[in-house]
Design an enzyme around this catalytic site. Structure first.
Site, PDB file in Angstrom:
ATOM      1  NE  ARG A 104      -2.286   1.028   3.906  1.00  0.00           N
ATOM      2  CZ  ARG A 104      -2.696   1.610   4.941  1.00  0.00           C
ATOM      3  NH1 ARG A 104      -4.115   1.122   5.088  1.00  0.00           N
ATOM      4  NH2 ARG A 104      -2.116   1.963   5.562  1.00  0.00           N
ATOM      5  CB  THR A 108      -1.368   7.077  -3.722  1.00  0.00           C
ATOM      6  OG1 THR A 108      -0.799   5.450  -3.056  1.00  0.00           O
ATOM      7  CG2 THR A 108      -0.644   7.825  -4.371  1.00  0.00           C
ATOM      8  CG  ASP A 200       3.401  -2.675   8.945  1.00  0.00           C
ATOM      9  OD1 ASP A 200       3.417  -3.542   8.683  1.00  0.00           O
ATOM     10  OD2 ASP A 200       3.885  -1.025   8.057  1.00  0.00           O
ATOM     11  CG  ASP A 203       7.241  -2.792   9.922  1.00  0.00           C
ATOM     12  OD1 ASP A 203       7.965  -3.527   9.136  1.00  0.00           O
ATOM     13  OD2 ASP A 203       6.956  -1.149  10.042  1.00  0.00           O
TER      14      ASP A 203
HETATM   15  C1  PRP Z   1      -1.140  -4.398   4.577  1.00  0.00           C
HETATM   16  C2  PRP Z   1      -1.747  -5.686   4.929  1.00  0.00           C
HETATM   17  C3  PRP Z   1      -2.394  -5.599   3.889  1.00  0.00           C
HETATM   18  C4  PRP Z   1      -2.817  -3.475   3.869  1.00  0.00           C
HETATM   19  C5  PRP Z   1      -3.963  -3.591   3.730  1.00  0.00           C
HETATM   20  O1  PRP Z   1       0.228  -4.670   4.023  1.00  0.00           O
HETATM   21  O2  PRP Z   1      -0.564  -6.871   5.146  1.00  0.00           O
HETATM   22  O3  PRP Z   1      -2.001  -6.019   2.392  1.00  0.00           O
HETATM   23  O4  PRP Z   1      -1.888  -3.192   4.077  1.00  0.00           O
HETATM   24  O5  PRP Z   1      -4.310  -2.177   3.703  1.00  0.00           O
HETATM   25  P1  PRP Z   1      -5.376  -1.547   3.326  1.00  0.00           P
HETATM   26  O6  PRP Z   1      -7.055  -2.781   3.172  1.00  0.00           O
HETATM   27  O7  PRP Z   1      -5.736   0.524   3.400  1.00  0.00           O
HETATM   28  O8  PRP Z   1      -5.237  -1.976   1.385  1.00  0.00           O
HETATM   29  P2  PRP Z   1       1.195  -3.143   3.407  1.00  0.00           P
HETATM   30  O9  PRP Z   1       1.221  -2.615   2.375  1.00  0.00           O
HETATM   31  O10 PRP Z   1       1.909  -2.443   4.612  1.00  0.00           O
HETATM   32  O11 PRP Z   1       2.923  -4.045   3.102  1.00  0.00           O
HETATM   33  P3  PRP Z   1       3.482  -5.447   3.803  1.00  0.00           P
HETATM   34  O12 PRP Z   1       2.255  -5.959   3.739  1.00  0.00           O
HETATM   35  O13 PRP Z   1       4.710  -6.305   2.589  1.00  0.00           O
HETATM   36  O14 PRP Z   1       3.700  -5.034   5.112  1.00  0.00           O
HETATM   37  N1  URA Z   2      -1.700  -2.697   7.372  1.00  0.00           N
HETATM   38  C1  URA Z   2      -0.908  -3.053   8.367  1.00  0.00           C
HETATM   39  O1  URA Z   2      -0.225  -3.941   8.552  1.00  0.00           O
HETATM   40  N2  URA Z   2      -2.175  -2.581   9.272  1.00  0.00           N
HETATM   41  C2  URA Z   2      -3.136  -1.558   9.470  1.00  0.00           C
HETATM   42  O2  URA Z   2      -4.434  -1.192  10.697  1.00  0.00           O
HETATM   43  C3  URA Z   2      -3.302  -1.691   8.161  1.00  0.00           C
HETATM   44  C4  URA Z   2      -2.544  -1.852   6.960  1.00  0.00           C
END
Ligand code: PRP
Ligand code: URA
Length: 209
Positions: A104, A108, A200, A203
């Site tokens: 994400r 944006t 997160d 992370d």
């Molecule tokens: C997180 C999570 C989802 C997304 C959720 O991933 O694991 O995929 O955000 O957010 P949304 O519903 O608003 O789209 P992230 O983009 O942090 O990537 P990562 O798993 O690589 O840390």
């Molecule tokens: N992605 C995450 O990992 N945590 C949140 O709360 C939202 C998006």
């Protein structure tokens, strides 16, 4: 409208409380996410079809029931979805595993696609898309579209935490997809993080913050 199941099992509630705690460290967080995924998997596979099969036990003939028909495929959204795969494979070890890479964009909030590798016969498989966090729903909605573009038709979604807004987005964009969620939180903050959420997920699973 898609079917939404929010888990009400005490073990799942207890474990979600544990991963929400900010003092839960990487090893325990990762382990507990895997356990919660296994427990949600148990519910999400409740309606798999069975068939009668004649076998021999050491004592004599018996008719038993085995899983019928469509084969299964688990698809984690990278990165955080990887944390749910081991727990799923504990219960359905013969499933194939595909991968969708999305992140994400922090400014944006739009999903950015960077990888997609699915089993060649994924269109014939029943797919379990897994991501711990359903926030705005943008990432998961995009992943579901990617699966459908590759022919997948029978898709279930499994998340550990979901915001109400994200659930509504998936119901609107993909009314044919069943949704299984560990717990629902009502709000998102200004950065579209789930409140109270768990932070997160990627992370915390991989120790990158
Ligand atoms: C997180 C999570 C989802 C997304 C959720 O991933 O694991 O995929 O955000 O957010 P949304 O519903 O608003 O789209 P992230 O983009 O942090 O990537 P990562 O798993 O690589 O840390
Ligand atoms: N992605 C995450 O990992 N945590 C949140 O709360 C939202 C998006």
């Amino acid at each position: 409208m898609s079917n939404v199941t929010i888990m009400d099992h005490p073990l799942i509630k207890h474990k979600i409380g544990y991963v929400r705690r900010k003092e839960t460290g990487t090893k325990d967080f990762r382990q507990t996410i895997s356990e919660i995924a296994m427990l949600i998997c148990y519910e999400a596979t409740r309606n798999l079809q069975l068939q009668d099969v004649d076998i021999e036990t050491p004592i004599g003939p018996a008719t038993v029931q085995e899983l019928k028909g469509r084969k299964l495929c688990i698809v984690p959204i990278l990165r955080a979805g990887l944390g749910m795969v081991d727990g799923m494979l504990t219960l359905i070890p013969t499933a194939k595993v595909g991968h969708i890479g999305l992140y994400r964009d922090p400014k944006t909030l739009e999903p950015v696609e960077y990888y997609c590798k699915l089993p060649p016969d994924c269109a014939e498989r029943e797919v379990f898309l897994v991501d711990p966090m359903l926030a705005t729903g943008g990432s998961i909605s995009a992943a579901l579209t990617m699966l459908k573009q590759r022919g997948c038709r029978k898709i279930h979604l499994m998340c550990i935490l979901a915001a109400t807004q994200g659930i509504e987005r998936i119901q609107k964009d993909h009314p044919d997809v069943d949704i299984f969620v560990g717990a629902e939180d009502k709000e998102l903050n200004d950065h579209a993080y789930i409140v109270p959420g768990l932070g997160d997920a990627g992370d915390r699973i991989f120790g990158t913050k």
